[in-house]
Motif scaffolding. Sequence first.
Motif, PDB file in Angstrom:
ATOM      1  N   UNK A 191       0.825  -1.210   0.000  1.00  0.00           N
ATOM      2  CA  UNK A 191       0.000   0.000   0.000  1.00  0.00           C
ATOM      3  C   UNK A 191       0.862   1.263   0.000  1.00  0.00           C
ATOM      4  N   UNK A 192       0.271   2.356  -0.469  1.00  0.00           N
ATOM      5  CA  UNK A 192       0.961   3.641  -0.386  1.00  0.00           C
ATOM      6  C   UNK A 192       1.948   3.870  -1.506  1.00  0.00           C
ATOM      7  N   UNK A 193       2.140   2.848  -2.332  1.00  0.00           N
ATOM      8  CA  UNK A 193       3.066   3.000  -3.436  1.00  0.00           C
ATOM      9  C   UNK A 193       2.436   3.915  -4.478  1.00  0.00           C
ATOM     10  N   UNK A 194       3.141   4.963  -4.853  1.00  0.00           N
ATOM     11  CA  UNK A 194       2.589   5.863  -5.878  1.00  0.00           C
ATOM     12  C   UNK A 194       2.927   5.340  -7.257  1.00  0.00           C
ATOM     13  N   UNK A 195       1.979   5.434  -8.157  1.00  0.00           N
ATOM     14  CA  UNK A 195       2.257   5.054  -9.529  1.00  0.00           C
ATOM     15  C   UNK A 195       3.341   5.962 -10.099  1.00  0.00           C
ATOM     16  N   UNK A 248      10.668   0.149 -13.428  1.00  0.00           N
ATOM     17  CA  UNK A 248      10.628  -0.408 -12.080  1.00  0.00           C
ATOM     18  C   UNK A 248      11.792   0.030 -11.202  1.00  0.00           C
ATOM     19  N   UNK A 249      12.814   0.626 -11.807  1.00  0.00           N
ATOM     20  CA  UNK A 249      13.951   1.101 -11.014  1.00  0.00           C
ATOM     21  C   UNK A 249      13.583   2.335 -10.211  1.00  0.00           C
ATOM     22  N   UNK A 250      12.538   3.058 -10.624  1.00  0.00           N
ATOM     23  CA  UNK A 250      12.116   4.217  -9.838  1.00  0.00           C
ATOM     24  C   UNK A 250      10.764   3.909  -9.187  1.00  0.00           C
ATOM     25  N   UNK A 251      10.330   4.838  -8.344  1.00  0.00           N
ATOM     26  CA  UNK A 251       9.065   4.610  -7.646  1.00  0.00           C
ATOM     27  C   UNK A 251       9.249   3.707  -6.448  1.00  0.00           C
ATOM     28  N   UNK A 252      10.454   3.664  -5.908  1.00  0.00           N
ATOM     29  CA  UNK A 252      10.737   2.753  -4.807  1.00  0.00           C
ATOM     30  C   UNK A 252      10.649   3.460  -3.456  1.00  0.00           C
ATOM     31  N   UNK A 253      10.685   4.785  -3.482  1.00  0.00           N
ATOM     32  CA  UNK A 253      10.605   5.517  -2.225  1.00  0.00           C
ATOM     33  C   UNK A 253       9.246   6.170  -2.062  1.00  0.00           C
ATOM     34  N   UNK A 254       9.176   7.125  -1.135  1.00  0.00           N
ATOM     35  CA  UNK A 254       7.897   7.755  -0.839  1.00  0.00           C
ATOM     36  C   UNK A 254       7.568   8.865  -1.832  1.00  0.00           C
ATOM     37  N   UNK A 310       0.682   0.514 -15.464  1.00  0.00           N
ATOM     38  CA  UNK A 310       1.924   0.060 -14.852  1.00  0.00           C
ATOM     39  C   UNK A 310       1.772  -1.373 -14.358  1.00  0.00           C
ATOM     40  N   UNK A 311       0.702  -2.022 -14.799  1.00  0.00           N
ATOM     41  CA  UNK A 311       0.455  -3.400 -14.399  1.00  0.00           C
ATOM     42  C   UNK A 311       1.282  -4.342 -15.282  1.00  0.00           C
TER      43      UNK A 311
END
Length: 701
Positions: free
Chosen positions: A452-456, A583-589, A617-618
């Motif tokens: 949860x909380x993962x931003x697209x 997929x290398x980005x979007x790993x932080x808040x 992004x699926x």
Amino acid sequence: MNSNFLQTPIDYLKGVGPNRAELLKKELGIQTFQDLIHLFPNRYLDRTKYYKIAELQRTNAEIQVIGKITYIKTVDQKRGKRLVATFTDETGQMELLWFRGHKWIRENLKLNEPYVIFGKTNWFKGSFSMPHPELELLSAHEKSLRSAMQPVYPSTEKLVSRGITNRVINTLMQQLFSEAKNTFTESLSKTLLDTLKLLPKKDALFNIHFPKNNDLLARAQYRLKYEELFYIQLQLIRKNMLHKAKIKGYPFKKVGEYFNTFFKDHLPFDLTDAQKRVIKEIRNDLGSRAQMNRLLQGDVGSGKTMVAFMSMLIALDNGFQACLMAPTEILSVQHYNSLHELCNSLNISLYLLTGSTITSKRKEIHEKLENGSLNILIGTHALLEDKVKFKNLGLAVIDEQHRFGVAQRSKLWRKNEYPPHVLVMTATPIPRTLAMSVYGDLDISVIDELPPGRKDVKTVHRFDANRLKVFRFLKDEIAKGRQIYIVYPLIQESEALDYKDLMDGYESIIREFPRPNYEISIVHGKMKPADKDYEMNRFIKGETQIMVATTVIEVGVDVSNATVMVIESAERFGLSQLHQLRGRVGRGADQSYCILMTSHKLSADAKTRLETMVRTSDGFEISEVDLKLRGPGDLLGTQQSGVLNLRIADIVKDTEILKIARSYARQILKDDPTLAKPDNQPINFTYAQLVKYKNIWNYIS
Ligand code: ADP
Ligand code: MG
């Protein structure tokens, strides 16, 4: 059916002499009567519908029209002449064209008599024309007894040029069916035929070649597709069952201290439902007497590592060791770092072994592995070296499977008396239905939910002309303290050129982002591994803000402060690669971005790829599109595509039939593993043939 008859060499069919036999063998692989029967049409010409000229569409489709020839003329052209006839019905007119055979046609065409014409239409300068139409007087057409749906068989240029046209194959097929007297043996059980209302084999074969009507054709196709997919699934599921029965593994009887303490006191976040479900699936496998062979698919960032770790805890709870193997040093170090603290809090002895582990440390590791005081070993290929001997390896986890070959994987197995349980993790999702066909003999778990909380990741497509704007955006992001990847394609065939692009790009980025305000890393395949690691580490530590790279960063690297992924010449990347890179980005808040840079020249496929990336992004959805664009062979690499040499079913379009076929295959084997029941005899017999001949359609019908 008398199987000898079907095995008769094709030479003996009336109408096939030695020359034709040779051609049929060479061009279509047809050796026997049976092979000819299983030459299924690619498509059918629908001769049930008659079009009006006013209804014609610019689709270049094959159509038929009733009308009259009202005028004929010869027109000079650059080379030779062409014959042009005006063809008219009550709604309009079109042209019929001939570039050969003028004399014969002129002499035989009848003006102002009703004709049926058939062929492909072209649209040019406001009117339709049909070159070299098939022509038949309406009176003759009404008398002829040809089937309304005309099969079109696979063919080659050579066959046609040597006179084996579609019509000839059709005639041969008629000959064969009249000799066979349509007494083909049923290859599915009565129960299956009844429950699924499948057409009997003999009717299916007849109607696939000589469809009586659309409905029977559709049912014939369904039945034969079903049969093809059913037997593939039966084979895969059987293999899986045999493997489980034969290859014993260590049963992990309990879930103990390590797992429970961790779950209660140290779990850093709530597991997602998908993670829970997969852990349960793995736990069930580990508890059985069979060796686990499971593929874990989950999109980047879906939390596979935690699943792997908790599975390893179960191994430890049962007195076994575990290992985790990753494809690169950097990834191994990352895994080690992320598990290090968790292990400390549980008193687990965790070690890292890679190519750069120093000798004294290696010695220590070897010793502790053998005396059992080392619990979990993480590392690269170094784990596969002969010197690495576990006391009792119970579970081997392999990350990012596509970088390891099968042979390497089995090297791990040979380290004990029983093979350890194996969990293979991959972030390259392949469509479920494809997985069923290719990895049908593995068990598959899927994490289809992100924490949860993962931003697209916001994904945009920008043309090269807008580069300056993009640079400005990058500067803003860096000013906020973020880091950026800029990736260039490197394709083997054009390596030198690509390398130049990369270096040119690097130069221009240095100019745009000068020191001392900006520091830039560069990583590419021509660098020594040590230099690569050095540059990579500078970026990981935050000493550089921009990482210029080729796709070497595709796999697994985790820098949570990196929030922008710029992909140069994005039109040249495949979909799954674009998805991996994103997929290398979007790993932080923080909000992350993926910027796809391209020129204005885009093929239709490239446009689809870019649109797909921007839209979703699926990973599974993306892999479905990828499958449609590239086909299964390309998606999987050639080695596995053999399973997919389908004669009639289509792995992309017939997924519903596949699912049904799989579920029945499973049910039948579960209920009757040796296919001994009387009702299953047709299946048993066909399956035996199938195993013997290794070809779905090469069994005796
Ligand atoms: P991948 O499946 O790509 O290997 P990771 O296992 O590296 O993903 O997990 C990505 C990030 O998400 C890690 O930082 C991990 O700690 C975090 N994570 C994993 N599972 C959860 C969860 N259930 N809730 C929140 N964060 C999670
Ligand atoms: Mg991972």
